[in-house]
Design a protein around this motif. Structure first.
Motif, mmCIF file in Angstrom:
data_model
loop_
_atom_site.group_PDB
_atom_site.id
_atom_site.type_symbol
_atom_site.label_atom_id
_atom_site.label_comp_id
_atom_site.label_asym_id
_atom_site.label_seq_id
_atom_site.Cartn_x
_atom_site.Cartn_y
_atom_site.Cartn_z
ATOM 1 N N THR A 20 0.844 -1.189 0.000
ATOM 2 C CA THR A 20 0.000 0.000 0.000
ATOM 3 C C THR A 20 0.876 1.233 0.000
ATOM 4 O OG1 THR A 20 -1.743 1.227 1.148
ATOM 5 C CG2 THR A 20 -0.205 -0.001 2.517
ATOM 6 N N GLY A 21 0.378 2.276 -0.646
ATOM 7 C CA GLY A 21 1.100 3.536 -0.674
ATOM 8 C C GLY A 21 0.514 4.561 0.274
ATOM 9 N N SER A 22 -0.437 4.144 1.106
ATOM 10 C CA SER A 22 -1.066 5.085 2.043
ATOM 11 C C SER A 22 -0.951 4.558 3.463
ATOM 12 C CB SER A 22 -2.535 5.299 1.671
ATOM 13 O OG SER A 22 -3.251 4.091 1.774
ATOM 14 N N SER A 23 -1.471 5.326 4.401
ATOM 15 C CA SER A 23 -1.349 4.956 5.810
ATOM 16 C C SER A 23 -2.270 3.814 6.198
ATOM 17 C CB SER A 23 -1.653 6.172 6.695
ATOM 18 O OG SER A 23 -2.979 6.637 6.455
ATOM 19 N N SER A 24 -3.271 3.511 5.361
ATOM 20 C CA SER A 24 -4.164 2.393 5.652
ATOM 21 C C SER A 24 -4.665 1.797 4.339
ATOM 22 C CB SER A 24 -5.352 2.835 6.517
ATOM 23 O OG SER A 24 -6.140 3.790 5.833
ATOM 24 N N LEU A 25 -5.127 0.566 4.428
ATOM 25 C CA LEU A 25 -5.628 -0.136 3.250
ATOM 26 C C LEU A 25 -6.943 -0.804 3.609
ATOM 27 C CD1 LEU A 25 -5.131 -1.174 0.336
ATOM 28 C CD2 LEU A 25 -4.032 -3.180 1.360
ATOM 29 N N HIS A 26 -7.992 -0.528 2.846
ATOM 30 C CA HIS A 26 -9.312 -1.113 3.064
ATOM 31 C C HIS A 26 -9.453 -2.338 2.164
ATOM 32 C CE1 HIS A 26 -11.227 2.418 5.238
ATOM 33 N NE2 HIS A 26 -10.023 2.863 4.892
ATOM 34 N N ILE A 27 -9.680 -3.484 2.785
ATOM 35 C CA ILE A 27 -9.777 -4.729 2.036
ATOM 36 C C ILE A 27 -11.201 -5.262 2.149
ATOM 37 C CG2 ILE A 27 -8.885 -7.076 1.788
ATOM 38 C CD1 ILE A 27 -6.326 -6.118 3.148
ATOM 39 N N PRO A 28 -11.957 -5.327 1.043
ATOM 40 C CA PRO A 28 -13.327 -5.851 1.117
ATOM 41 C C PRO A 28 -13.316 -7.344 1.380
ATOM 42 C CG PRO A 28 -12.712 -5.454 -1.146
ATOM 43 C CD PRO A 28 -11.580 -4.921 -0.311
ATOM 44 N N THR A 29 -14.318 -7.813 2.098
ATOM 45 C CA THR A 29 -14.425 -9.237 2.393
ATOM 46 C C THR A 29 -15.880 -9.660 2.400
ATOM 47 O OG1 THR A 29 -13.894 -10.951 4.028
ATOM 48 C CG2 THR A 29 -14.421 -8.773 4.879
ATOM 49 N N ALA B 86 -6.342 -2.372 7.206
ATOM 50 C CA ALA B 86 -4.963 -2.600 7.629
ATOM 51 C C ALA B 86 -4.281 -1.250 7.851
ATOM 52 C CB ALA B 86 -4.204 -3.397 6.574
ATOM 53 N N THR B 87 -3.601 -1.124 8.974
ATOM 54 C CA THR B 87 -2.868 0.099 9.290
ATOM 55 C C THR B 87 -1.417 -0.282 9.585
ATOM 56 O OG1 THR B 87 -4.875 1.052 10.265
ATOM 57 C CG2 THR B 87 -2.775 2.143 10.767
ATOM 58 N N PRO B 88 -0.568 -0.282 8.568
ATOM 59 C CA PRO B 88 0.824 -0.690 8.788
ATOM 60 C C PRO B 88 1.521 0.182 9.828
ATOM 61 C CG PRO B 88 0.324 -0.622 6.448
ATOM 62 C CD PRO B 88 -0.834 0.015 7.150
ATOM 63 N N ARG B 89 2.268 -0.467 10.698
ATOM 64 C CA ARG B 89 2.976 0.235 11.764
ATOM 65 C C ARG B 89 4.471 -0.025 11.648
ATOM 66 N NH1 ARG B 89 -0.953 2.381 14.631
ATOM 67 N NH2 ARG B 89 -2.978 1.322 14.719
ATOM 68 N N GLN C 177 -5.312 -16.656 3.023
ATOM 69 C CA GLN C 177 -6.398 -15.947 3.693
ATOM 70 C C GLN C 177 -5.881 -15.052 4.822
ATOM 71 O OE1 GLN C 177 -9.796 -16.102 2.594
ATOM 72 N NE2 GLN C 177 -8.547 -16.921 0.929
ATOM 73 N N VAL C 178 -4.571 -15.055 4.999
ATOM 74 C CA VAL C 178 -3.923 -14.132 5.926
ATOM 75 C C VAL C 178 -3.177 -13.112 5.068
ATOM 76 C CG1 VAL C 178 -2.304 -13.863 7.831
ATOM 77 C CG2 VAL C 178 -3.636 -15.977 7.613
ATOM 78 N N VAL C 179 -3.470 -11.836 5.263
ATOM 79 C CA VAL C 179 -2.912 -10.792 4.409
ATOM 80 C C VAL C 179 -1.908 -9.950 5.198
ATOM 81 C CG1 VAL C 179 -3.402 -8.821 2.923
ATOM 82 C CG2 VAL C 179 -5.063 -10.702 3.092
ATOM 83 N N VAL D 93 -1.042 -6.987 9.651
ATOM 84 C CA VAL D 93 -1.604 -8.259 9.204
ATOM 85 C C VAL D 93 -3.092 -8.235 9.483
ATOM 86 C CG1 VAL D 93 -1.140 -9.436 11.403
ATOM 87 C CG2 VAL D 93 -1.398 -10.781 9.302
ATOM 88 N N VAL D 94 -3.892 -8.639 8.502
ATOM 89 C CA VAL D 94 -5.342 -8.675 8.658
ATOM 90 C C VAL D 94 -5.851 -10.009 8.125
ATOM 91 C CG1 VAL D 94 -5.742 -6.181 8.600
ATOM 92 C CG2 VAL D 94 -5.646 -7.469 6.455
ATOM 93 N N VAL D 95 -7.033 -10.393 8.602
ATOM 94 C CA VAL D 95 -7.614 -11.688 8.224
ATOM 95 C C VAL D 95 -9.027 -11.451 7.704
ATOM 96 C CG1 VAL D 95 -8.151 -14.017 8.982
ATOM 97 C CG2 VAL D 95 -6.236 -12.790 10.021
ATOM 98 N N PRO D 96 -9.197 -11.322 6.392
ATOM 99 C CA PRO D 96 -10.535 -11.110 5.843
ATOM 100 C C PRO D 96 -11.483 -12.270 6.129
ATOM 101 C CG PRO D 96 -8.855 -10.563 4.224
ATOM 102 C CD PRO D 96 -8.164 -11.250 5.351
ATOM 103 N N ASN D 97 -10.949 -13.485 6.248
ATOM 104 C CA ASN D 97 -11.772 -14.672 6.487
ATOM 105 C C ASN D 97 -11.256 -15.420 7.710
ATOM 106 O OD1 ASN D 97 -13.422 -16.916 6.320
ATOM 107 N ND2 ASN D 97 -12.309 -17.842 4.628
#
Length: 403
Positions: free
Chosen positions: A142-151, A179-182, A353-355, A387-391
């Motif tokens: 991602t090129g921004s401070s957060s990424l919205h992932i549809p699920t 997702a908010t990368p830190r 399924q783990v992003v 790390v985010v888990v859509p499912n």
């Protein structure tokens, strides 16, 4: 051939060597095995050749006054900050000398600082050292401070329909995870005397240590992160994942592979496929000691199941019911389960399924300006992840594993 053309030709040859080395490592990782002898021989040969080309490039560059090539983004180049007498500190892109050395070189003050064409090798090294990334997490940039992932929360409905009859429309349910990368960072201070005089080179050695430090901390965040900023939320704290509790209210020592069979079945019931198992080395040690149970037979249970043993090339492999096993010391062995405080967890999941969301690539920077008065340098490593888990139903945690 001009000096610049010679440099370009050698860079292309070196890049081809580096790409082939990555292919060799990637193939072994996909198959869950170590390098075969023939692969190790080829890898070592390519590494030596890459180092030789690096030396030739350095020699040629020392005779040339390099100008930025049109394809190089100077803003993306690694920099060395130096104190400038009589004026403010300057930040300059270093194109010659040690900044050009390959990431595979074992000596040289700047072997970790490389031009953009080698930037992916820094990530490759981190991925090889991180169990989470190596197990197959889906990686998004991602090129921004957060990424919205549809699920999806619900599938569209299907039904049998008579000829000519109207098809009833339905809508799938959607939500999103954010997702908010830190920032993950490390800093080491080095005396310039040590940096210049050490053999083997202390900067190279320290850089490799920082790779390992970042990878271990990244795995700790991936699996056990609390989610309280600035720490990311790990799989342990994701709501909605499956749980296997068959080892009892107070936990227990596994006497069979049943908990893993239960976890795999749970995933299957949720239309997910187990393709990675992650556990603490202590747990793997316990499992490898299990025997078949036949009278007088000391054959390891896992070897009988085909998980530990040897493939046709004689290389050992690690799996349970055909699912690759990864071990990491970053999984706690002091979890509380009932009256027990010495338990651990294992994770069985469908890896894609783990992003893992990456905001910034691994970056190393050597600064010799801030500690100028002490004649010291600082080596900094940074990256940004979440790390985010859509499912969540594609993950099962086996809890209560005792030694």
């Amino acid at each position: 051939m001009s000096g610049r053309s010679e440099i370009t030709a050698r860079r292309h040859r070196r890049q081809a060597d580096v790409d082939r080395m990555s292919e060799i490592v990637s193939a072994s990782e996909r198959e869950g095995r170590d390098l075969r002898p023939s692969e190790r021989e080829e890898f070592d040969r390519l590494e030596r050749q890459s180092q030789r080309l690096t030396g030739e490039i350095d020699d040629l560059e020392s005779r040339e006054t390099l100008k930025p090539s049109p394809g190089i983004n100077r803003a993306a180049l690694p920099v060395e900050r130096e104190a400038r007498g009589g004026g403010p500190q300057a930040e300059t892109a270093t194109l010659t000398g040690w900044a050009q050395r390959s990431v595979f070189e074992s000596t040289g003050g700047g072997s970790f600082l490389v031009p953009p064409e080698y930037a992916h090798q820094l990530f490759d090294r981190l991925a090889a050292a991180s169990v989470g990334l190596r197990s197959g997490f889906q990686i998004m940039q991602t090129g921004s401070s957060s990424l919205h992932i549809p699920t999806l929360t619900a599938d569209a409905a299907s039904a049998w329909v008579a000829e000519g009859a109207a098809i009833t429309p339905t809508d799938p349910g959607f939500t999103e995870v954010i997702a908010t990368p830190r920032k993950l960072a490390a800093l080491v201070q080095l005396s310039n005397e040590m940096r210049r005089d050490s053999n083997p080179d202390v900067v190279t050695s320290t850089t490799m240590n920082l790779f390992r430090s970042l990878a271990l901390k990244l795995d700790l965040g991936f699996f056990e992160g609390s989610g309280t900023p600035p720490e990311i939320k790990g799989l342990k704290n994701v709501s909605g994942i499956g749980t296997v509790t068959t080892l009892g209210a107070n936990g227990g020592t596994p006497t069979s592979l049943d908990p893993f069979a239960d976890a795999i079945a749970t995933l299957a019931a949720n239309n997910a496929t187990a393709d990675a198992i992650v556990m603490n080395p202590r747990t793997w040690s316990t499992l490898t000691k299990l025997k078949t149970g036949l009278t007088g037979d000391q054959t390891p249970l896992l070897a009988e199941a085909g998980a530990v043993g040897f493939d046709t090339t004689g290389q050992p492999r690690r799996s349970i019911y055909g699912v690759p096993v990864f071990v990491t010391s970053q999984l706690s062995i002091t979890e509380t389960r009932g009256t027990s405080t010495d338990t651990s967890s294992a994770y069985v999941y469908q890896a894609d399924q783990v992003v893992a969301v990456r905001r910034a690539d691994v970056q190393f920077e050597l600064d010799t300006s801030r500690l100028f008065h002490q004649d010291m340098a600082e080596l900094r490593a940074i990256s940004r992840w979440d790390v985010v888990v859509p499912n969540p139903t594609a993950i099962v945690r086996i809890v209560g594993i005792r030694p």
